[in-house]
Design a protein around this motif. Sequence first.
Motif, PDB file in Angstrom:
ATOM      1  N   PHE A  30      22.336 -75.989   7.573  1.00 20.67           N
ATOM      2  CA  PHE A  30      22.206 -74.587   7.952  1.00 20.67           C
ATOM      3  C   PHE A  30      20.935 -74.332   8.752  1.00 20.67           C
ATOM      4  N   THR A  31      21.071 -73.487   9.769  1.00 19.44           N
ATOM      5  CA  THR A  31      19.915 -73.012  10.535  1.00 19.44           C
ATOM      6  C   THR A  31      19.970 -71.491  10.545  1.00 19.44           C
ATOM      7  N   HIS A  32      18.995 -70.844   9.900  1.00 18.95           N
ATOM      8  CA  HIS A  32      18.964 -69.382   9.763  1.00 18.95           C
ATOM      9  C   HIS A  32      20.318 -68.855   9.285  1.00 18.95           C
ATOM     10  N   PRO A  33      20.744 -69.261   8.091  1.00 24.87           N
ATOM     11  CA  PRO A  33      22.075 -68.842   7.608  1.00 24.87           C
ATOM     12  C   PRO A  33      22.148 -67.349   7.320  1.00 24.87           C
ATOM     13  N   LEU A 128      18.807 -69.966   0.581  1.00 27.03           N
ATOM     14  CA  LEU A 128      19.467 -71.154   1.112  1.00 27.03           C
ATOM     15  C   LEU A 128      18.595 -71.823   2.168  1.00 27.03           C
ATOM     16  N   GLU A 129      17.943 -71.016   2.966  1.00 28.00           N
ATOM     17  CA  GLU A 129      17.071 -71.557   4.013  1.00 28.00           C
ATOM     18  C   GLU A 129      15.929 -72.371   3.394  1.00 28.00           C
ATOM     19  N   THR A 130      15.379 -71.861   2.297  1.00 29.33           N
ATOM     20  CA  THR A 130      14.282 -72.559   1.613  1.00 29.33           C
ATOM     21  C   THR A 130      14.766 -73.890   1.031  1.00 29.33           C
ATOM     22  N   ARG A 136      15.257 -81.151   3.750  1.00 27.00           N
ATOM     23  CA  ARG A 136      14.779 -81.870   4.943  1.00 27.00           C
ATOM     24  C   ARG A 136      13.526 -82.673   4.607  1.00 27.00           C
ATOM     25  N   GLN A 137      12.628 -82.045   3.893  1.00 25.03           N
ATOM     26  CA  GLN A 137      11.379 -82.733   3.558  1.00 25.03           C
ATOM     27  C   GLN A 137      11.640 -83.882   2.592  1.00 25.03           C
ATOM     28  N   GLU A 187      -1.168 -65.082   3.007  1.00 29.68           N
ATOM     29  CA  GLU A 187      -0.569 -66.115   2.147  1.00 29.68           C
ATOM     30  C   GLU A 187      -0.193 -67.312   3.009  1.00 29.68           C
ATOM     31  N   TYR A 188      -0.610 -68.506   2.585  1.00 31.84           N
ATOM     32  CA  TYR A 188      -0.256 -69.695   3.342  1.00 31.84           C
ATOM     33  C   TYR A 188       0.343 -70.736   2.408  1.00 31.84           C
ATOM     34  N   VAL A 189       1.185 -71.582   3.010  1.00 35.24           N
ATOM     35  CA  VAL A 189       1.884 -72.638   2.275  1.00 35.24           C
ATOM     36  C   VAL A 189       1.791 -73.914   3.109  1.00 35.24           C
ATOM     37  N   GLY A 190       2.440 -74.981   2.628  1.00 33.90           N
ATOM     38  CA  GLY A 190       2.487 -76.210   3.398  1.00 33.90           C
ATOM     39  C   GLY A 190       3.302 -76.018   4.681  1.00 33.90           C
ATOM     40  N   PRO A 191       3.241 -76.974   5.598  1.00 39.47           N
ATOM     41  CA  PRO A 191       3.947 -76.828   6.883  1.00 39.47           C
ATOM     42  C   PRO A 191       5.444 -76.559   6.663  1.00 39.47           C
ATOM     43  N   THR A 192       5.919 -75.538   7.301  1.00 41.07           N
ATOM     44  CA  THR A 192       7.330 -75.169   7.162  1.00 41.07           C
ATOM     45  C   THR A 192       7.799 -74.405   8.394  1.00 41.07           C
TER      46      THR A 192
END
Length: 528
Positions: A30-33, A128-130, A136-137, A187-192
């Motif tokens: 899925f891409t931007h479902p 779902l996107e998350t 992927r990771q 707010e920051y997170v790991g590369p995504t």
Amino acid sequence: EEGHGPPDPRMVTIKNIERELICPACKELFTHPLILPCQHSICHKCVKELLLTLDDSFNDVGSDNSNQSSPRLRLPSPSMDKIDRINRPGWKRNSLTPRTTIFPCPGCEHDVDLGERGINGLFRNFTLETIVERYRQAARAATAIMCDLCKPPPQESTKSCMDCSASYCNECFKIHHPWGTIKAQHEYVGPTTNFRPKILMCPEHETERINMYCELCRRPVCHLCKLGGNHANHRVTTMSSAYKTLKEKLSKDIDYLIGKESQVKSQISELNLLMKETECNGERAKEEAITHFEKLFEILEERKSSVLKAIDSSKKLRLDKFQTQMEEYQGLLENNGLVGYAQEVLKETDQSCFVQTAKQLHLRIQKATESLKSFRPAAQTSFEDYVVNTSKQTELLGELSFFSSGIDVPEINEEQSKVYNNALINWHHPEKDKADSYVLEYRKINREDEMSWNEIEVCGTSKIIQDLENSSTYAFRVRAYKGSICSPCSRELILHTPPAPAFALMGSGGIQLEEPITAKYLEYQEDM
């Protein structure tokens, strides 16, 4: 998870859920479902491709290019009633925005109507996107996420800002989020690449946040949707209540499935055995069918040999007769010397010697003369009596199908079956609910020759047959089908159609058409 006991069995390996992360349209991750009204998800780009493809199909109806579509999305041409539904006024013909708002969901194939707002009215499935991003990771399928702010060449990012919706390397993050500023609190997170908003906004009312859940439509709504929108009369609940209820239900479902793991494994083993048994039984059924056909072939070969023998025997007998007759006539040609000999005998003057020789000669000439007066071939050349009539056998072989005495024979109800120029045939079947369909057969009974049966497939237990000939006799019979297995045919019902209306003189007023001598035409309703 809870600090005791073995690891939670619900922590399923991420690799095992790949098929849940595949878009039903493009068959890729899925891409931007987007969440469709039927609750299935589909990529944003795939929704647009579907709508544009249907638009192209609509514009090209009747043209040679009407079946061309996207290489990945192969859709049938829309039916005319669907074209009527999607042909809504108010759209520019050459606009890049899809005009069509109805399309078949690739997941369930039911029609999905996006309404006036189209794609803009759909929720983005951030959960779902998350999960796709985590997959992927975990599978290491994604390439490194590069910094969005670096000057070329960009560096690999180390963190992503959820407020800025961008990824940064360490240096760029410090530059764009300096200490002591509001941005430092982002707010920051790991590369995504999955930047989900902190608050979901309503697609119908873009300035309103989602705070309720419609139980009828099973979708989140805002307070404006409830006050005066499409959900005004629907039952809604608070988002926290819906969250708690749905989470409990989902957890119970998962626990139930995990608790049934051994049962599922046992059923899988049983299914494997059933598949093997089906394979063996299928091969055995094929062998039995081949045996039956081989018996038919043997009978046909035996009958073929017998028929050819009879023809050969008759042919030989006839040829022998012709040969004998031909030799006799060949002798007539050779008897040219007989005439000369007879002329010489006539010169004999001694009466006793003449009579002694002429008697034998007279019999020979008389026999030759009689054969010349009436020529009749010794045998017939035609083999019309030896033509094999296979019409009935051909009809029977054409009806050859699986037969089971386990299916009851339907019975035609004579009292409820009527005939005029149309015939209403009604039948009764004890296993009505077990039969998939019926085949009603009928034919006109002709004294000169037998007409072939006409067949009509029927789903109910009655049928109207139209346009029958007047003053004719028809035979009807019916058989039941369960899958590809059929029952024996019912006994035949013979019905006679009435004569055509007659003309008669009616007083001095001239000729007037009389009413049919039979009962007035009845309009029958089929029991489908």
